[in-house]
Design a protein around this motif. Sequence first.
Motif, PDB file in Angstrom:
ATOM      1  N   VAL A 206       0.846  -1.190   0.000  1.00  0.00           N
ATOM      2  CA  VAL A 206       0.000   0.000   0.000  1.00  0.00           C
ATOM      3  C   VAL A 206       0.885   1.245   0.000  1.00  0.00           C
ATOM      4  O   VAL A 206       1.790   1.376   0.832  1.00  0.00           O
ATOM      5  N   VAL A 207       0.619   2.144  -0.931  1.00  0.00           N
ATOM      6  CA  VAL A 207       1.405   3.370  -1.057  1.00  0.00           C
ATOM      7  C   VAL A 207       0.524   4.573  -0.751  1.00  0.00           C
ATOM      8  O   VAL A 207      -0.586   4.699  -1.287  1.00  0.00           O
ATOM      9  N   LYS A 208       1.036   5.463   0.111  1.00  0.00           N
ATOM     10  CA  LYS A 208       0.353   6.728   0.402  1.00  0.00           C
ATOM     11  C   LYS A 208       1.026   7.826  -0.425  1.00  0.00           C
ATOM     12  O   LYS A 208       2.200   8.137  -0.204  1.00  0.00           O
ATOM     13  N   LYS A 209       0.303   8.379  -1.378  1.00  0.00           N
ATOM     14  CA  LYS A 209       0.903   9.363  -2.285  1.00  0.00           C
ATOM     15  C   LYS A 209       1.227  10.675  -1.605  1.00  0.00           C
ATOM     16  O   LYS A 209       2.161  11.377  -1.995  1.00  0.00           O
ATOM     17  N   LYS A 210       0.465  11.041  -0.568  1.00  0.00           N
ATOM     18  CA  LYS A 210       0.697  12.319   0.114  1.00  0.00           C
ATOM     19  C   LYS A 210       1.458  12.146   1.429  1.00  0.00           C
ATOM     20  O   LYS A 210       1.899  13.129   2.021  1.00  0.00           O
ATOM     21  N   GLY A 211       1.587  10.907   1.894  1.00  0.00           N
ATOM     22  CA  GLY A 211       2.352  10.645   3.109  1.00  0.00           C
ATOM     23  C   GLY A 211       1.698  11.151   4.379  1.00  0.00           C
ATOM     24  O   GLY A 211       2.394  11.431   5.369  1.00  0.00           O
ATOM     25  N   SER A 212       0.389  11.264   4.396  1.00  0.00           N
ATOM     26  CA  SER A 212      -0.306  11.790   5.572  1.00  0.00           C
ATOM     27  C   SER A 212      -0.166  10.836   6.759  1.00  0.00           C
ATOM     28  O   SER A 212      -0.391   9.633   6.645  1.00  0.00           O
ATOM     29  N   ARG A 213       0.180  11.395   7.907  1.00  0.00           N
ATOM     30  CA  ARG A 213       0.274  10.594   9.119  1.00  0.00           C
ATOM     31  C   ARG A 213      -1.097  10.294   9.710  1.00  0.00           C
ATOM     32  O   ARG A 213      -1.214   9.457  10.611  1.00  0.00           O
ATOM     33  N   LYS A 214      -2.121  10.976   9.226  1.00  0.00           N
ATOM     34  CA  LYS A 214      -3.475  10.746   9.739  1.00  0.00           C
ATOM     35  C   LYS A 214      -4.116   9.474   9.180  1.00  0.00           C
ATOM     36  O   LYS A 214      -5.134   9.017   9.682  1.00  0.00           O
ATOM     37  N   VAL A 215      -3.519   8.934   8.118  1.00  0.00           N
ATOM     38  CA  VAL A 215      -4.134   7.792   7.431  1.00  0.00           C
ATOM     39  C   VAL A 215      -3.198   6.588   7.515  1.00  0.00           C
ATOM     40  O   VAL A 215      -2.010   6.690   7.220  1.00  0.00           O
ATOM     41  N   ARG A 216      -3.768   5.457   7.931  1.00  0.00           N
ATOM     42  CA  ARG A 216      -3.040   4.198   7.945  1.00  0.00           C
ATOM     43  C   ARG A 216      -3.862   3.156   7.185  1.00  0.00           C
ATOM     44  O   ARG A 216      -5.082   3.129   7.294  1.00  0.00           O
ATOM     45  N   ALA A 217      -3.173   2.310   6.422  1.00  0.00           N
ATOM     46  CA  ALA A 217      -3.874   1.285   5.630  1.00  0.00           C
ATOM     47  C   ALA A 217      -3.049   0.007   5.618  1.00  0.00           C
ATOM     48  O   ALA A 217      -1.816   0.049   5.569  1.00  0.00           O
ATOM     49  N   LYS A 218      -3.758  -1.125   5.657  1.00  0.00           N
ATOM     50  CA  LYS A 218      -3.088  -2.416   5.692  1.00  0.00           C
ATOM     51  C   LYS A 218      -3.965  -3.468   5.026  1.00  0.00           C
ATOM     52  O   LYS A 218      -5.182  -3.519   5.251  1.00  0.00           O
ATOM     53  N   ILE A 219      -3.346  -4.312   4.187  1.00  0.00           N
ATOM     54  CA  ILE A 219      -4.063  -5.436   3.603  1.00  0.00           C
ATOM     55  C   ILE A 219      -4.196  -6.528   4.657  1.00  0.00           C
ATOM     56  O   ILE A 219      -3.209  -6.901   5.306  1.00  0.00           O
ATOM     57  N   ILE A 220      -5.388  -7.027   4.859  1.00  0.00           N
ATOM     58  CA  ILE A 220      -5.641  -8.035   5.880  1.00  0.00           C
ATOM     59  C   ILE A 220      -5.172  -9.404   5.385  1.00  0.00           C
ATOM     60  O   ILE A 220      -5.507  -9.828   4.284  1.00  0.00           O
ATOM     61  N   GLU A 221      -4.403 -10.081   6.187  1.00  0.00           N
ATOM     62  CA  GLU A 221      -3.867 -11.395   5.816  1.00  0.00           C
ATOM     63  C   GLU A 221      -4.995 -12.399   5.595  1.00  0.00           C
ATOM     64  O   GLU A 221      -6.038 -12.344   6.242  1.00  0.00           O
ATOM     65  N   ASP A 222      -4.763 -13.350   4.701  1.00  0.00           N
ATOM     66  CA  ASP A 222      -5.709 -14.443   4.418  1.00  0.00           C
ATOM     67  C   ASP A 222      -7.095 -13.938   4.035  1.00  0.00           C
ATOM     68  O   ASP A 222      -8.105 -14.578   4.343  1.00  0.00           O
ATOM     69  N   SER A 223      -7.148 -12.797   3.351  1.00  0.00           N
ATOM     70  CA  SER A 223      -8.453 -12.238   2.972  1.00  0.00           C
ATOM     71  C   SER A 223      -8.718 -12.323   1.476  1.00  0.00           C
ATOM     72  O   SER A 223      -9.694 -11.756   0.985  1.00  0.00           O
ATOM     73  N   ILE A 224      -7.876 -13.044   0.733  1.00  0.00           N
ATOM     74  CA  ILE A 224      -8.027 -13.091  -0.730  1.00  0.00           C
ATOM     75  C   ILE A 224      -9.238 -13.920  -1.122  1.00  0.00           C
ATOM     76  O   ILE A 224      -9.480 -15.001  -0.590  1.00  0.00           O
ATOM     77  N   GLN A 225     -10.017 -13.388  -2.038  1.00  0.00           N
ATOM     78  CA  GLN A 225     -11.098 -14.110  -2.700  1.00  0.00           C
ATOM     79  C   GLN A 225     -10.916 -13.954  -4.209  1.00  0.00           C
ATOM     80  O   GLN A 225     -10.562 -12.876  -4.683  1.00  0.00           O
ATOM     81  N   TRP A 226     -11.175 -15.037  -4.941  1.00  0.00           N
ATOM     82  CA  TRP A 226     -11.207 -14.952  -6.395  1.00  0.00           C
ATOM     83  C   TRP A 226     -12.652 -14.744  -6.821  1.00  0.00           C
ATOM     84  O   TRP A 226     -13.536 -15.502  -6.429  1.00  0.00           O
ATOM     85  N   VAL A 227     -12.894 -13.708  -7.606  1.00  0.00           N
ATOM     86  CA  VAL A 227     -14.252 -13.393  -8.040  1.00  0.00           C
ATOM     87  C   VAL A 227     -14.269 -13.219  -9.554  1.00  0.00           C
ATOM     88  O   VAL A 227     -13.254 -12.902 -10.173  1.00  0.00           O
TER      89      VAL A 227
END
Length: 423
Positions: free
Chosen positions: A48-69
């Motif tokens: 996950v890339v933050k283009k503006k680098g804001s410290r107010k925003v955090r993001a994370k991909i949740i492990e074992d959450s992949i679904q094929w659709v």
Amino acid sequence: MKIFRFLTTFCVLVASSFTLAQTGPTISLGPVALGEKRIEINLKNFKVVKKKGSRKVRAKIIEDSIQWVRSEDNLLIPRARLKILIEGDDEITLDYLGVNIIPASFNKKYKESELFINLFNPGNIKVYQGKKEIESLTLITTGVANQKIKHLIDYSCVKHDLKIEGLDNEFLSVGCRMERTGKIGNERSRLRISWTNPNLFAPNGNTPPFVSFLTDKRPIQVTLYDKDGNKKIVKISANINKRYRRMKTAIGLGPYAFKSHSGDRDRASTVAPAAMIYSRFDLTEQSSLRAFEALIYRETIFNNLGAYFAYDLGNAFDHRLNLTALLGAQVLSFQFDQSTSFTNKLIYPQGFEVVYRHAFNMENYNLVYGMFISTQSEETYDNLWLRFGKGFFWELNYIRWARENESTTTWGLSIGIPTASFF
């Protein structure tokens, strides 16, 4: 025939599950259907890339959450849940794929939301505080070259022998749909190829999915660009017949066990030659007209001619299991021997067919179970078949018929051979 009884019960149970759905609290944007996994995806290859680098925003991909659709474009794509935390207690909104999302508040300091994101075409998630954009989130892929299998060529493309060159070190998902152009009797084939990749752009800067069309065996060449502006030359080819034909025929030949009864006379079970003719005329992708002819002869003559309208009732397991209804009528002809006259009856047994596509993970091989059951109380008629193959096929068939003082039972194994195609 215990095997046929078991298969019938199994198919009824499967049919009852076609409408089951799965729901959950995570936001999912756009119409999708759960599909099957064909390649392994390691979430460590996505960042996950933050283009503006804001410290107010955090993001994370949740492990074992992949679904094929499967998307509307007939693409199998991996999606995963992305958890976003935003510092602030009011006027926080997210803009993703044109949808305004209001995150939930679990305390006075943070807003929180979970989104399903397409790993092969994630797009940007914009974070606003009031009218001000405070962050823009996106994904980048890393370490793709180290992954053994990177390309997902959907089953819908396999029978066309689709090949894509020039993307060896890229993730790729491809789906196909055969279309028809022109009038019936002079239609042309057109293969619609939908494909997506997380890192490439069209020359005009647009992101995937991309759509290409093939009308014959000639390859096409496409120019794409990566995020660094490097040019990628992609070559796409497939094995396509210019002429699209709706009607297909086949013949079947094989030895059948055959016994019969008329009045007070019985003819014990013996081995008899059997010949079948099959035909199918496609009306739409979900419906067709079908006819068959089965002749078994060894002193006694038994002929079974049927014509049916077939339409799909539903599918499961990412379209690999398909249930089709068969509505129509049959003509039965029976002559015990030359001293008796022919009995000709018009009967109305109705039936269904279940198709398991790419059976046992063998590409383009289908396992088919079907049956007809009599709707008339004065007539006994059962016709059950189990078929397996690709082009050429093997068929195990059981037929039982009885009316008044005449009856016959036959079963056997035949080989099906494709013959001509028309229209």
